[in-house]
Design an enzyme around this catalytic site. Structure first.
Site, PDB file in Angstrom:
ATOM      1  CG  HIS A   1      -0.347  -0.055   2.452  1.00 31.43           C
ATOM      2  ND1 HIS A   1       0.423   0.993   2.910  1.00 31.43           N
ATOM      3  CD2 HIS A   1      -0.520  -1.087   3.596  1.00 31.43           C
ATOM      4  CE1 HIS A   1       0.981   0.626   4.223  1.00 31.43           C
ATOM      5  NE2 HIS A   1       0.089  -0.640   4.632  1.00 31.43           N
TER       6      HIS A   1
ATOM      7  CG  HIS B   1       4.123  -1.505   2.414  1.00 34.25           C
ATOM      8  ND1 HIS B   1       2.819  -2.329   2.003  1.00 34.25           N
ATOM      9  CD2 HIS B   1       4.002  -1.788   3.726  1.00 34.25           C
ATOM     10  CE1 HIS B   1       2.175  -2.813   3.185  1.00 34.25           C
ATOM     11  NE2 HIS B   1       3.151  -2.572   4.071  1.00 34.25           N
TER      12      HIS B   1
ATOM     13  CB  CYS C   1       1.092  -7.621  20.077  1.00 36.25           C
ATOM     14  SG  CYS C   1       0.063  -6.985  18.498  1.00 36.25           S
TER      15      CYS C   1
ATOM     16  CB  CYS D   1       3.793  -5.921  17.530  1.00 40.30           C
ATOM     17  SG  CYS D   1       2.776  -4.478  17.653  1.00 40.30           S
TER      18      CYS D   1
ATOM     19  CB  CYS E   1      -1.391  -4.580  21.059  1.00 42.42           C
ATOM     20  SG  CYS E   1      -0.206  -3.802  19.792  1.00 42.42           S
TER      21      CYS E   1
ATOM     22  CG  HIS F   1      -1.588  -4.051  15.733  1.00 43.90           C
ATOM     23  ND1 HIS F   1      -0.182  -4.033  16.016  1.00 43.90           N
ATOM     24  CD2 HIS F   1      -1.419  -3.692  14.671  1.00 43.90           C
ATOM     25  CE1 HIS F   1       0.548  -4.033  15.118  1.00 43.90           C
ATOM     26  NE2 HIS F   1      -0.139  -3.760  14.139  1.00 43.90           N
TER      27      HIS F   1
ATOM     28  CE  LYS G   1      -1.759   2.602  13.183  1.00 44.58           C
ATOM     29  NZ  LYS G   1      -1.814   1.484  13.169  1.00 44.58           N
TER      30      LYS G   1
ATOM     31  CE  LYS H   1      -3.889  -7.011   6.436  1.00 46.41           C
ATOM     32  NZ  LYS H   1      -3.405  -8.095   7.042  1.00 46.41           N
TER      33      LYS H   1
END
Ligand code: MSP
Length: 675
Positions: A18, A21, A126, A129, A144, A147, A294, A297
């Site tokens: 995405h 990246h 987690c 992570c 977490c 997340h 953020k 997904k």
């Protein structure tokens, strides 16, 4: 010849590539391309992180073996990087044999240093992570902190790495290498983390099998971060081998700020223990949000596909936008409107117009070829152009070297602007009409083509295709490697008589209609804001008029394509009537029902506060503005906009859409006069 070995993080294969990246990889690619352009022995590494519980679970959820999932997703990364013109020298997959060997070698070296011991680990883990968290760091409900998902209690036998042993050595390393972690702010964060005490690290797992086997104890697989970090070295083949000797230590690990601790603390401690040299720098970049959210997904609207953007607006436009929009290190917010705004203002208008104007001039008045070099003339305009070029060549190089591509682009744009001004001021079409000396006209044409070639070479790390295209259009030939321009040779790159290309539009302007069509395709229906253009342009009155005037003048006229004279001339006295001051944003609010406007409260010095309505809501979130110092026009006639009184105007860049705010380059207090 200097050496430059730069890496991106290796990407997990449980996720498709995405925008986030793409950002890291494009930034690393641009830096590597700069170093190739100055002739450094350069190596760019990227790859995929394929082991670990996260990938194992993602594969199981799809009914696949982990390696099947990895094989599929790797292809998506490879094709995305090809699409975005990433020129990596190597692509490592952690499931390759060359990687396993080096991970195990590192393990043995650390064992030989007496730094690995067996124990039992219990704690909150987690999976997303791939890390344990002390209870104190978890959020309420044992979530977490990154997340916000429940951590899992794990209890297993494990090998520990005696990381605590390296606390002092690491702090000492930070002191001796002040640029080890960049930018500075991140360094302070890392130093305080290390000072707060390093604990031994659990580096093996027994609860799943998807990993590199621990040498000598096949019950365990190596902890995924231990294995992943080693990729930077394993990609060079055996420790002590030819590539290893040539490129290790790495010059730069470019990473997102989310994984700084692993790179600036764990990895150096592992290397200290293995008695291997540490990388020269770890450079962390900020985090992108998409329209304030953020990237996640669960939010399809945030999953901007860089491939699609590149198809619709051009690869180089995407690369340019991402690197220009946010200084490396800071967080950024992606909006499609902002992307289009920069495209129109900086690529279509500034750069595109410059190239097409210069080519038209060359075609009309130099027979479509590069004119011969004339003795350098002392006229102010010529001298100024080469002075700016000389300065920009040095500055841009310095910024690329300092991992600041956004600043390199800013510098290059000074040359683009100066060349536009040069054409405006020298007015070659008038020279031709007035029968000025042919040599003078030739010189002017030559210099504008040279300045464009020079800017294109400096732009090449960020926009390689456009650069090659421009260089060919202005009659240049050379490839890009080793081709960084030299100030001493400015004006002598092109060969007299070389064919100049036909004037063309490099970046077609995206008009309102096309913009609406693009937004319609890009933004998922459920995430769409009010229709674009539904509101009148909210920029405070006078500025939009002034800007409209300036832009309509700056567009080449249809008749000749040349007479782009720039904004009309004002006298110094006229300019002096404006009360311009430094102001600091102390409060910022959205205005209900107005998608383009924000209400700002400004400190304008001498304990005075002013409220203004600014048309910047598409480019900035209110919270990004607090504490910013901007340039403020204090004696603008107050106006009421959307029922809110606006007492002045802040200065911003962007012809039709705001693309950046005015700023001061040092700490100047509110109220200071600007002139
Ligand atoms: N596999 C690990 C890295 C191991 S490196 C030895 C990992 N992978 S990841 O795929 O989750 O993320 C890799 C990198 O992608 C992040 O560090 C960051 O560089 C980049 N980004 C992912 N999301 C991002 C944003 N929203 N914004 C900017 N960069 C982001 O972590």
């Amino acid at each position: 010849m200097a050496r430059f070995y730069i890496s991106t993080p290796i990407y997990y294969v449980n996720d498709a590539p995405h925008l986030g990246h793409a950002y890291t990889t494009i930034a690393a690619d641009a830096l590597a391309r700069y170093h190739r352009a100055v002739g450094d022995d350069t190596r760019l590494l990227t790859g995929t992180d394929e082991y670990g519980l996260k990938v194992e679970q993602a594969a199981a959820a799809r009914g696949l073996q982990p390696i099947e999932l990895a094989d599929r997703v790797v292809e998506r990364f490879r094709s995305t990087w090809a699409h975005l013109d990433i020129a990596h020298d190597d692509f490592i997959r952690t499931t390759e044999q060359r990687h396993t060997h080096v991970v195990q070698e590192l393990w043995r070296r650390m064992e030989a240093s007496g730094d690995i011991y067996k124990g039992k680990y219990e704690g909150w883990y987690c999976v997303a992570c791939e890390a344990y968290y002390p209870e104190s760091e978890l959020l309420e409900g044992r979530l977490c902190p990154t997340h916000k998902t429940p951590a899992t209690w794990l209890s297993e036998p494990t090998y520990f790495f005696r990381m605590s042993r390296y606390q002092d050595a690491l702090l000492h390393h930070f002191e001796r290498h002040p640029t080890f972690v960049q930018p500075e702010g991140y360094k302070n964060e890392v130093v305080s983390f290390v000072k707060s005490g390093l604990r031994d690290l659990s580096i093996s797992r027994t609860t799943f099998r998807w990993g590199v086997p621990v040498p000598g104890d096949e019950e365990h697989v190596v902890y995924v971060w231990f294995d992943a970090l080693t990729n930077y070295m394993s990609a060079l083949g055996p420790v002590g081998g030819e590539l290893h000797r040539r490129y290790w230590p790495a010059t730069c690990h470019l990473i997102g700020k989310d994984i700084l601790r692993f790179h600036a603390v764990y990895w150096p401690c592992m290397l200290l223990s293995a008695r291997l040299p540490l990388p020269e720098t770890v450079v962390a970049h900020g985090w992108w949000t998409v329209r304030g959210e953020k990237i996640s997904k669960s939010m399809p609207a945030t999953r901007v596909d860089p491939n699609r953007l590149a198809d619709d607006i051009g690869v180089d436009a995407v690369r340019y936008y991402l690197l220009r929009e946010v200084p490396l290190g800071l967080d950024g917010d992606f909006t499609y409107e902002n992307l289009i705004g920069r495209y129109n203002a900086e690529l279509a208008h500034d750069l595109g117009n410059l190239v097409s104007r210069a080519l038209t001039v060359a075609e009309k008045f130099a027979g479509g070829v590069v004119p011969p070099v004339q003795s350098r003339r002392a006229e102010a305009a010529h001298a100024e152009l080469s002075e700016v070029a000389d300065r920009v060549i040095g500055e841009a190089a310095g910024h690329y070297r300092a991992f600041a591509p956004s600043r390199a682009l800013e510098s290059i744009w000074r040359l683009v602007g100066e060349t536009n001004r040069y054409i405006n001021n020298t007015q070659p079409w008038r020279m031709a009409k007035s029968g000025a000396q042919a040599a003078e006209l030739d010189h002017t044409i030559r210099m504008s083509l040279e300045a464009i070639a020079c800017a294109a070479r400096m732009l090449a790390p960020v926009m390689p295709r456009t650069a090659v295209q421009i260089i060919h259009l202005v009659g240049g030939t050379a490839g890009l490697a080793g081709s960084w321009p030299s100030a001493a040779r400015f004006g002598q790159e092109l060969a007299a008589g070389a064919q100049v290309g036909k004037s063309q539009i490099l970046f077609p302007r995206i008009d309102e209609e096309r913009q609406a069509a693009l937004l319609d395709q890009w933004i998922p229906k459920d995430a769409r804001p009010a229709a674009p253009g539904a509101e009148p342009d909210p920029a405070p009155e006078p500025s939009s008029k002034a800007k409209a005037k300036a832009t309509s003048k700056a567009k080449p006229s249809k008749a000749s394509g040349l007479e782009a004279a720039g904004p009309e001339v004002v006298t110094f006295d006229e300019f002096g009537r404006m009360d311009l001051r430094v102001a600091e944003v102390v409060e910022a609010f959205a205005i209900p029902g107005a998608t383009k406007l924000l209400r700002l409260v400004l400190d304008i010095g001498e304990a005075e506060r002013r409220q203004v309505v600014a048309g910047i809501a598409e480019a900035y979130q209110p919270e990004q503005l607090i504490g910013r110092r901007v340039i403020f026009l204090a004696n603008l006639k107050p106006a009421t906009i959307r029922g809110v009184t606006s007492q002045g105007m802040i200065l911003a860049a962007g012809a039709e859409r705001v693309v950046g705010l005015s700023a001061l380059d040092r700490d100047v207090p509110p109220g200071t006069k600007v002139r």
